[in-house]
Design an enzyme around this catalytic site. Sequence first.
Site, PDB file in Angstrom:
ATOM      1  N   GLU A  36       0.072   3.565  17.528  1.00 15.11           N
ATOM      2  CA  GLU A  36      -1.040   2.602  17.558  1.00 15.11           C
ATOM      3  C   GLU A  36      -1.675   2.429  18.941  1.00 15.11           C
ATOM      4  O   GLU A  36      -1.811   1.304  19.429  1.00 15.11           O
ATOM      5  CB  GLU A  36      -0.563   1.256  16.986  1.00 15.11           C
ATOM      6  CG  GLU A  36      -0.028   1.420  15.571  1.00 15.11           C
ATOM      7  CD  GLU A  36       0.485   0.119  14.939  1.00 15.11           C
ATOM      8  OE1 GLU A  36       0.643  -0.876  15.669  1.00 15.11           O
ATOM      9  OE2 GLU A  36       0.737   0.119  13.719  1.00 15.11           O
ATOM     10  N   ASN A  44       0.528   8.349  16.229  1.00 17.16           N
ATOM     11  CA  ASN A  44       0.447   7.705  14.923  1.00 17.16           C
ATOM     12  C   ASN A  44      -0.448   6.470  15.028  1.00 17.16           C
ATOM     13  O   ASN A  44      -0.371   5.731  16.015  1.00 17.16           O
ATOM     14  CB  ASN A  44       1.893   7.280  14.579  1.00 17.16           C
ATOM     15  CG  ASN A  44       2.124   6.890  13.155  1.00 17.16           C
ATOM     16  OD1 ASN A  44       1.736   7.605  12.235  1.00 17.16           O
ATOM     17  ND2 ASN A  44       2.789   5.748  12.947  1.00 17.16           N
ATOM     18  N   HIS A  58      -2.047   2.407   5.579  1.00 18.17           N
ATOM     19  CA  HIS A  58      -1.856   1.055   5.029  1.00 18.17           C
ATOM     20  C   HIS A  58      -3.192   0.613   4.422  1.00 18.17           C
ATOM     21  O   HIS A  58      -4.102   0.197   5.138  1.00 18.17           O
ATOM     22  CB  HIS A  58      -1.422   0.084   6.133  1.00 18.17           C
ATOM     23  CG  HIS A  58      -0.044   0.369   6.648  1.00 18.17           C
ATOM     24  ND1 HIS A  58       1.069   0.262   5.848  1.00 18.17           N
ATOM     25  CD2 HIS A  58       0.399   0.759   7.864  1.00 18.17           C
ATOM     26  CE1 HIS A  58       2.152   0.573   6.563  1.00 18.17           C
ATOM     27  NE2 HIS A  58       1.765   0.887   7.780  1.00 18.17           N
ATOM     28  N   GLU A  93       2.816   6.219   6.595  1.00 22.26           N
ATOM     29  CA  GLU A  93       3.218   4.846   6.212  1.00 22.26           C
ATOM     30  C   GLU A  93       2.420   4.358   5.007  1.00 22.26           C
ATOM     31  O   GLU A  93       1.946   3.213   4.976  1.00 22.26           O
ATOM     32  CB  GLU A  93       3.026   3.877   7.395  1.00 22.26           C
ATOM     33  CG  GLU A  93       3.749   4.307   8.656  1.00 22.26           C
ATOM     34  CD  GLU A  93       3.681   3.275   9.788  1.00 22.26           C
ATOM     35  OE1 GLU A  93       3.304   2.111   9.550  1.00 22.26           O
ATOM     36  OE2 GLU A  93       4.013   3.654  10.924  1.00 22.26           O
ATOM     37  N   ASP A 125       0.977   2.695   1.908  1.00 26.29           N
ATOM     38  CA  ASP A 125       1.155   1.645   0.896  1.00 26.29           C
ATOM     39  C   ASP A 125      -0.219   1.047   0.578  1.00 26.29           C
ATOM     40  O   ASP A 125      -1.158   1.191   1.353  1.00 26.29           O
ATOM     41  CB  ASP A 125       2.201   0.583   1.274  1.00 26.29           C
ATOM     42  CG  ASP A 125       1.929  -0.183   2.554  1.00 26.29           C
ATOM     43  OD1 ASP A 125       0.843  -0.014   3.145  1.00 26.29           O
ATOM     44  OD2 ASP A 125       2.812  -0.966   2.958  1.00 26.29           O
TER      45      ASP A 125
HETATM   46  C1  XIL Z   1       6.982  -3.002  10.197  1.00 23.88           C
HETATM   47  C2  XIL Z   1       8.264  -3.097   9.388  1.00 23.88           C
HETATM   48  O1  XIL Z   1       8.020  -2.608   8.100  1.00 23.88           O
HETATM   49  C3  XIL Z   1       8.750  -4.520   9.322  1.00 23.88           C
HETATM   50  O2  XIL Z   1      10.031  -4.599   8.721  1.00 23.88           O
HETATM   51  C4  XIL Z   1       8.818  -5.108  10.729  1.00 23.88           C
HETATM   52  O3  XIL Z   1       9.157  -6.491  10.645  1.00 23.88           O
HETATM   53  C5  XIL Z   1       7.503  -4.956  11.442  1.00 23.88           C
HETATM   54  O4  XIL Z   1       7.133  -3.582  11.468  1.00 23.88           O
HETATM   55  N1  XIL Z   1       2.957  -0.081  11.491  1.00 23.88           N
HETATM   56  C6  XIL Z   1       4.103   0.517  11.958  1.00 23.88           C
HETATM   57  C7  XIL Z   1       5.427   0.071  11.462  1.00 23.88           C
HETATM   58  O5  XIL Z   1       4.020   1.508  12.701  1.00 23.88           O
HETATM   59  O6  XIL Z   1       6.432   0.200  12.416  1.00 23.88           O
HETATM   60  C8  XIL Z   1       5.391  -1.350  10.957  1.00 23.88           C
HETATM   61  O7  XIL Z   1       6.656  -1.637  10.361  1.00 23.88           O
HETATM   62  C9  XIL Z   1       4.256  -1.534   9.987  1.00 23.88           C
HETATM   63  C10 XIL Z   1       2.928  -1.238  10.636  1.00 23.88           C
END
Ligand code: XIL
Length: 359
Positions: free
Chosen positions: A167, A208, A244, A274, A276
């Site tokens: 990020e 990422n 996301h 990631e 979802d």
């Molecule tokens: C999130 C986890 O899923 C949670 O359990 C934690 O509390 C916070 O982080 N982007 C990312 C991940 O790169 O590491 C994050 O994961 C979600 C957003």
Amino acid sequence: MIKSMRRPAPFIQRRHLAAVLVAAFFTLASTAPAFAKAPITLRAAADHTVQIGTAIGLPQLDNDPTYRALAGSQFNSVTPENAMKWDAIEPQRGVYTYAAADEIVAFARAHDQQVHGHTLVWHNQLPSWLTGGTFTAAELRVILRQHIISEVSHFRGKIYAWDVVNEPFNEDGTYRQTMWFQALGPSYIADALRWAHQADPQAKLYINDYNIEGINPKSTAMYNLVKSLRAQGVPVSGVGIQGHLGTQYGFPGDIAQNIQRFTHRLGVQVGITELDVRSILPVDATKLATQTDYYNRVVEACLADARCVNITVWGFTDKYSWVPSVFAGQGAADIYDENYVAKPAYFAILRDLLAARGH
Ligand code: XIL
């Protein structure tokens, strides 16, 4: 040679492998009653055409047998959801705690899964000794170098790919003003990649980020960064597109073209790291249909490109999703509900994976 540590078969073999598997699938499906009773899994459907992964969390892995069984049977890649982040790995300066991450790596090895390491340089989940410290820029650079070299060395040979930097960008494509950027400027990214490469020359090294699914100022900033790193010979091998998404938002346009500009024009891998698709609760039939459509479109876009090598969901069950605690009033983002009932999105992915192999 430990099976789970092998690299995936070269993608040039995909077509050959697919032909063999198509034949095997139909033979088994038509002749073996036992096979017909056992539903095919995502990893069986994917075989080696793509890595199909999930984020994996403790303590649910230890305490929930259904979670453990599905994590092991449905996926051939895992990403520790939190166990490899800085606060988990180096809670005190120079004190490294690898037990939880080691447990996930051992689980992956036992289930013949690859491990996607997450993450070395980020602005979140940092220990308080680091965020509350008063370090000079030179000291921070040493701290960052030591952290990366220690952690990557510890897992050397066991990690397929690392999210080295997580990020780094704002939505408008400018650099995020993290403690790393503010102290060290943009060169922290090239440095981090070089240190990680030094510690594990075999691991693929990713940058990422989220909201870089489609073509937009943020994904273009990522494109320009990777292009300039490649031109300087910095060891960057992939771009992680987090994925996301939310049913309340439109689907990001041009996702296939965006993937292809990285893979074709820059020659790097892409992973959907990631995935979802959350909704504003409660969910109704329309939101469920949109969710299925979004999962399907992301998976299809990745499968259309041989160098999009990994599709990872950020958790597979709503029972442990990160979404409700971060986005108030939202949830139901995963491919299984909280009772482990597979949603239409699960079957859409299964169909996509089979179709990619010619079914
Ligand atoms: C999130 C986890 O899923 C949670 O359990 C934690 O509390 C916070 O982080 N982007 C990312 C991940 O790169 O590491 C994050 O994961 C979600 C957003």
